[in-house]
Design a protein around this motif. Sequence first.
Motif, short mmCIF file in Angstrom:
data_model
loop_
_atom_site.label_atom_id
_atom_site.label_comp_id
_atom_site.label_asym_id
_atom_site.label_seq_id
_atom_site.Cartn_x
_atom_site.Cartn_y
_atom_site.Cartn_z
N ALA A 43 0.83 -1.21 0.00
CA ALA A 43 0.00 0.00 0.00
C ALA A 43 0.86 1.26 0.00
O ALA A 43 0.59 2.23 -0.71
CB ALA A 43 -0.93 -0.01 1.21
N PHE A 44 1.94 1.25 0.79
CA PHE A 44 2.83 2.42 0.84
C PHE A 44 3.58 2.59 -0.48
O PHE A 44 3.74 3.71 -0.97
CB PHE A 44 3.82 2.26 2.00
CG PHE A 44 4.86 3.35 2.06
CD1 PHE A 44 4.53 4.62 2.49
CD2 PHE A 44 6.16 3.10 1.65
CE1 PHE A 44 5.48 5.63 2.53
CE2 PHE A 44 7.12 4.10 1.69
CZ PHE A 44 6.79 5.37 2.13
N LYS A 45 4.03 1.48 -1.07
CA LYS A 45 4.79 1.53 -2.32
C LYS A 45 4.01 2.23 -3.42
O LYS A 45 4.57 3.04 -4.18
CB LYS A 45 5.16 0.11 -2.75
CG LYS A 45 5.87 0.04 -4.09
CD LYS A 45 6.17 -1.41 -4.47
CE LYS A 45 6.84 -1.50 -5.84
NZ LYS A 45 7.13 -2.91 -6.22
N TYR A 46 2.70 1.94 -3.51
CA TYR A 46 1.90 2.50 -4.59
C TYR A 46 1.03 3.67 -4.14
O TYR A 46 0.17 4.13 -4.90
CB TYR A 46 1.03 1.40 -5.20
CG TYR A 46 1.83 0.36 -5.94
CD1 TYR A 46 2.62 0.70 -7.03
CD2 TYR A 46 1.81 -0.98 -5.54
CE1 TYR A 46 3.36 -0.25 -7.71
CE2 TYR A 46 2.55 -1.94 -6.22
CZ TYR A 46 3.32 -1.57 -7.30
OH TYR A 46 4.05 -2.52 -7.97
N GLY A 47 1.25 4.15 -2.93
CA GLY A 47 0.53 5.33 -2.48
C GLY A 47 -0.95 5.13 -2.29
O GLY A 47 -1.75 6.05 -2.51
N ALA A 48 -1.35 3.91 -1.90
CA ALA A 48 -2.77 3.64 -1.68
C ALA A 48 -3.27 4.45 -0.48
O ALA A 48 -2.56 4.65 0.50
CB ALA A 48 -3.00 2.15 -1.44
N SER A 49 -4.50 4.91 -0.57
CA SER A 49 -5.08 5.76 0.46
C SER A 49 -5.57 4.90 1.62
O SER A 49 -6.76 4.61 1.76
CB SER A 49 -6.24 6.58 -0.12
OG SER A 49 -5.82 7.32 -1.25
N VAL A 50 -4.64 4.49 2.49
CA VAL A 50 -4.98 3.58 3.58
C VAL A 50 -5.93 4.21 4.58
O VAL A 50 -6.55 3.52 5.40
CB VAL A 50 -3.71 3.07 4.29
CG1 VAL A 50 -2.90 2.19 3.38
CG2 VAL A 50 -2.86 4.25 4.78
N GLY A 51 -6.06 5.53 4.56
CA GLY A 51 -6.97 6.19 5.49
C GLY A 51 -8.43 6.10 5.09
O GLY A 51 -9.31 6.43 5.88
N ARG A 52 -8.71 5.63 3.88
CA ARG A 52 -10.10 5.55 3.41
C ARG A 52 -10.72 4.23 3.81
O ARG A 52 -10.15 3.16 3.59
CB ARG A 52 -10.14 5.71 1.89
CG ARG A 52 -9.67 7.07 1.41
CD ARG A 52 -9.92 7.26 -0.07
NE ARG A 52 -11.33 7.09 -0.42
CZ ARG A 52 -11.87 7.59 -1.53
NH1 ARG A 52 -11.12 8.30 -2.37
NH2 ARG A 52 -13.14 7.38 -1.80
N ASP A 53 -11.93 4.31 4.36
CA ASP A 53 -12.64 3.09 4.76
C ASP A 53 -13.06 2.26 3.55
O ASP A 53 -13.24 1.05 3.67
CB ASP A 53 -13.87 3.46 5.59
CG ASP A 53 -13.50 4.07 6.93
OD1 ASP A 53 -12.38 3.79 7.41
OD2 ASP A 53 -14.30 4.84 7.49
#
Length: 342
Positions: free
Chosen positions: A111-121
């Motif tokens: 998720a961090f590598k591809y900049g995924a928005s981990v804060g979104r439910d």
Amino acid sequence: MKNYHVIVLVLVIVFGGILLFLSFKDSETLNAEITVKKKAEFGQATADSIKNSIDHISREVNWATPTLEGVPEKPLPLTRSIPIWVKNNEEIDLLDPSSPQIRPPLDNGWAFKYGASVGRDDLLTLDEDNDGFTTLEEFEGGQTNPSDADSHPPYASKMTLSEIKEDTYSLIFRTGDNPDGEFGVREEATRYEADPARVPPRRKSHFLKMNTEFGTHPGHEDRYSIKSFEKKTKPGGAGGIPTPAHILTIADKKGEEFQLEYKSPKIWPTFYAVIDFQLPGNESTIGPLKVGESFELDLEPGVKYEVVNLEGTLENGVKLRKTGPDGASTSDISISAGKKNG
């Protein structure tokens, strides 16, 4: 005329000699002072002091980096930062594989590598690059880049088997008990067709002599011939009278033989697969297709999917072989039954 240049030259020589004499005297004084100071500050070198100096220079130096508060035994690099996510007052290192997942089952590092928005439910169901694949599908389908429309799982992952249709063909030995006479053999076929969905059962009776070729069903024309006859009976008839159990030996065009028992049909089923392609914006229904037939997707020009195995039940699914410009895939693709999107 006076010789001024001679006078100037003499003056330069005299002045230079004076400066040279003074500088020589100053250097002697300076060297004497340095020698005195060295002796005064460091004293006389001894064997022990030399050994101690060598040991000090040769010692192993262990550099200990500071640790990050709240993350045990985690050295803090001096040249880069560590991505930290705070969840429920817990500091989570996104690059530590042992850290709890922020959005299970997604891997934090991916998720961090591809900049995924981990804060979104709604991250798991999100399609940020509009390629038709959700973040969860991108992760489970090969950990592709969810922010790049050209990076996505195989299109086959969007295929589901929605229906199995069946075309049956059978032969029935109905009459005849004389090898020199005629034998009654009937073909029965129930064909699947796209329009109408079904046609009434198709039957045709043949009265055949030995070695006569026959077959009228599409794909079976003139395919069979009678090779031998064996007159037999079996118990179990009314009043204890034996019933006919004659055997006809039939050969197909390849020369392979099989037996037809009196009034016991031999059935060849042919199955057809109907596949739903469920990529959003490109939904379509593919088929019906039987083993050996193939199809293409508009999204993959030059790539064919061939049906290589179909056992006739939704539970067993269908197997496809993908063939592209570089040849066939190394392993077959299994398509299972599933619900349609929406």
